[in-house]
Design a protein around this motif. Structure first.
Motif, short mmCIF file in Angstrom:
data_model
loop_
_atom_site.label_atom_id
_atom_site.label_comp_id
_atom_site.label_asym_id
_atom_site.label_seq_id
_atom_site.Cartn_x
_atom_site.Cartn_y
_atom_site.Cartn_z
N MET A 60 47.82 -49.02 85.51
CA MET A 60 47.59 -50.22 86.34
C MET A 60 46.19 -50.78 86.05
N GLU A 70 45.13 -59.87 90.11
CA GLU A 70 43.99 -60.07 91.01
C GLU A 70 43.96 -61.49 91.57
N ALA A 73 46.43 -61.51 94.26
CA ALA A 73 45.89 -60.79 95.43
C ALA A 73 44.93 -61.70 96.20
N ALA A 76 46.91 -63.97 98.24
CA ALA A 76 47.48 -63.30 99.43
C ALA A 76 46.46 -63.27 100.56
N PHE A 77 45.20 -63.04 100.20
CA PHE A 77 44.18 -62.91 101.23
C PHE A 77 43.57 -64.25 101.63
N ILE A 100 57.25 -46.89 106.63
CA ILE A 100 55.79 -46.91 106.61
C ILE A 100 55.26 -45.83 107.54
N SER B 51 49.80 -49.31 103.69
CA SER B 51 50.57 -50.10 104.66
C SER B 51 50.09 -51.54 104.68
N ILE B 55 51.96 -55.17 103.61
CA ILE B 55 52.03 -56.36 104.49
C ILE B 55 51.52 -57.58 103.71
N ALA B 56 50.43 -57.39 102.95
CA ALA B 56 49.89 -58.50 102.15
C ALA B 56 50.91 -58.94 101.10
N TYR B 77 48.73 -52.61 93.08
CA TYR B 77 47.40 -52.03 92.86
C TYR B 77 46.31 -53.03 93.26
N ALA B 78 46.46 -54.28 92.76
CA ALA B 78 45.42 -55.30 93.03
C ALA B 78 45.34 -55.59 94.53
N LEU B 79 46.49 -55.66 95.20
CA LEU B 79 46.50 -55.94 96.64
C LEU B 79 45.84 -54.80 97.43
N LYS B 82 42.07 -54.71 96.83
CA LYS B 82 41.42 -55.77 97.62
C LYS B 82 41.35 -55.35 99.09
N THR B 83 42.44 -54.78 99.57
CA THR B 83 42.47 -54.30 100.97
C THR B 83 41.38 -53.26 101.19
N GLN B 86 37.92 -54.79 101.30
CA GLN B 86 37.68 -55.45 102.59
C GLN B 86 37.38 -54.41 103.66
#
Lengths: 267, 195
Positions: A60, A70, A73, A76-77, A100, B51, B55-56, B77-79, B82-83, B86
């Motif tokens: 990855m 990226e 991502a 997404a944020f 989960i 988790s 969700i993202a 992986y990227a999400l 980033k999480t 943060q």
């Protein structure tokens, strides 16, 4: 020497899923009867699981498309401004939440195991039991495809169990005991209710009598092994946990970890 | 993982199909956990990051302008990365709280986590010391590529690959078990067991 080589070869075949089903059954039978082999498998599995995750992670990180990922991502944020975050996301169904939660439970389990390992000399079987015992996550089992009176009664019993009303669960399921199609289910929830009430011998006796072929096979093995742990039958617990090697998922991992801890009690 | 199957998973996420989430959990959770712990997080942090990352992902694939331009695994992986970043930023803000929390939790000890990290370093170091062909064979198995495909790719027979895999795994385990740090940790564990 030749025998040892053969065993190592079979061990590697087992670890890397390079066996046919008959060989797997034979190997698992050996594992359940050979504590040394069981310990060896545990380390081998640990190495394999780690390397599998590590290789995937390294791929990855080195993926030429990482830049695209990226950017996505970021997107997404970006979308998730504080106001946006308050907006409800249409979340997946209860099963996903359970997945989960399940993942969380596994991770929490690992944390607990780590915490336990800090004071091995103070450990006793009660602490170990308390660390691993959680009531069965049964809420989804109360829903059936077919709605009839019997299944409604089963659902009532399960809902009692989920709510922690163990005496009522036992009463409810005792009324269903004459229904042959529900035999294992009645026994299973009755046993779990005794377990919840702290009546370990009763729970153990009922779990032992459950016919192997039912939808709660892995759960039966798991809770029975916990009963054996509580009643001090460590070798029996170890053997039952060994049988959970055949089941993927939470029970397998927890069983492996618990077996490791059980070595403190067995010669 | 093939792109087409990635797209299929994305479509399933949009439909909130539980199978898709189960797949994500089974396929990526361990590597994300490793990423977080390698970046200084705990197992508990890893659980939260995974988790929140999912969700993202749901939020992202629900966007009308979303188009998958990379592998799904790399996106997860990227999400999650980033999480985690943060999370670290927020952690700085509440650092004093954490310090107090740690101070008031005398039962907490990092011994086991440190041991786990040491083990992992030994596993990886030993794997990297294997012959190239051994690494390739084991890597193929670890990626769950069929032995037949591994054999074709490396130009050997299936029988040879199967036998060689066992040998390579045997070398790997020997290297690990002979590693001085590994032996040291094991000895200390044994001493604790005997107490």
């Amino acid at each position: 020497m030749e025998r040892k080589q053969d065993r190592n070869r079979r061990l590697a075949d087992y670890i890397y899923n390079d066996m046919n089903p008959e060989e797997v059954v034979e190997m698992e039978r050996e594992i359940s009867h050979d504590p040394e082999l069981s310990v060896s498998i545990e380390l081998n599995m640990q190495v394999k699981d780690y390397l599998q995750a590590k290789i995937q992670l390294e791929e990855m990180k080195a993926d030429p498309q990482l830049e695209n990922a990226e950017k996505l991502a970021e997107m997404a944020f970006e979308n998730a401004s504080p106001k946006e975050m308050d907006k409800p996301v249409r979340r997946p169904g209860r099963k996903l939440i359970r997945n989960i939660a399940f993942a969380s439970a596994v991770a929490a389990g690992i944390t607990i195991i780590i915490a336990i390992a800090l004071f091995p000399s103070n450990l006793d079987q009660d602490q170990l039991f308390a660390s691993y015992y959680t009531p069965f996550e049964a809420s989804d089992y109360s829903q059936r495809g077919v709605s009839n009176e019997i299944y409604r009664d089963v659902a009532v019993g399960i809902n009692y169990y989920v709510a922690g009303n163990y005496n009522q669960t036992i009463d409810q399921f005792s009324q269903l005991a004459s229904e042959p199609t529900l035999e294992s289910e009645v026994q299973f929830f009755t046993a779990l209710s005794y377990l919840g009430l702290g009546e370990y011998r009763s729970a153990q006796g009922i779990l032992q009598s459950i016919d192997g072929a039912n939808r709660y096979q892995a759960e039966t093995l798991w809770y029975l092994s916990l009963c054996c742990l509580k009643t001090g039958e460590f070798e029996e617990a170890n053997m039952l946990l060994g049988q959970l090697e055949a089941y993927d998922g939470k029970y397998k991992k927890d069983a492996q970890a618990l077996r490791k801890k059980l070595r403190r009690f067995t010669p | 993982m093939e792109k087409s199957s990635d797209q299929h998973i994305i479509d399933s996420i949009r439909k909130r199909d539980d199978v898709a989430f189960k797949y994500l959990q089974v396929t990526f959770q361990d590597s994300i956990r490793l990423m977080v712990t390698e970046m200084g997080g705990s197992q508990e942090d890893a659980k939260d990051v995974f988790s929140e990352g999912l969700i993202a992902l749901i939020r992202l694939v629900d966007r009308e302008d979303f188009e998958l331009t990379c592998k799904l695994g790399t996106l997860v992986y990227a999400l999650c990365k980033k999480t985690w970043k943060q999370h670290l930023e927020k952690q700085v803000a509440v650092n004093n709280y954490h310090v107090r929390k740690l101070e008031s939790s005398p039962e907490w000890d990092f011994t086991e986590e440190v041991d786990l990290q040491l083990y992992q370093e030994i596993f990886w170091e030993s794997f990297k010391q294997l012959e190239k062909v051994c690494q390739e064979i084991l890597e193929g198995y670890l990626k769950e590529i069929s032995p037949k495909e591994i054999a074709e790719k490396l130009g050997y027979s299936y029988g040879y690959i199967r036998k060689r895999k066992s040998m390579c795994h045997g070398f790997l385990m020997k290297m690990i078990q002979d590693h001085p740090t590994f032996r040291k940790i094991k000895q200390s564990e044994l001493a604790l067991d005997l107490e």
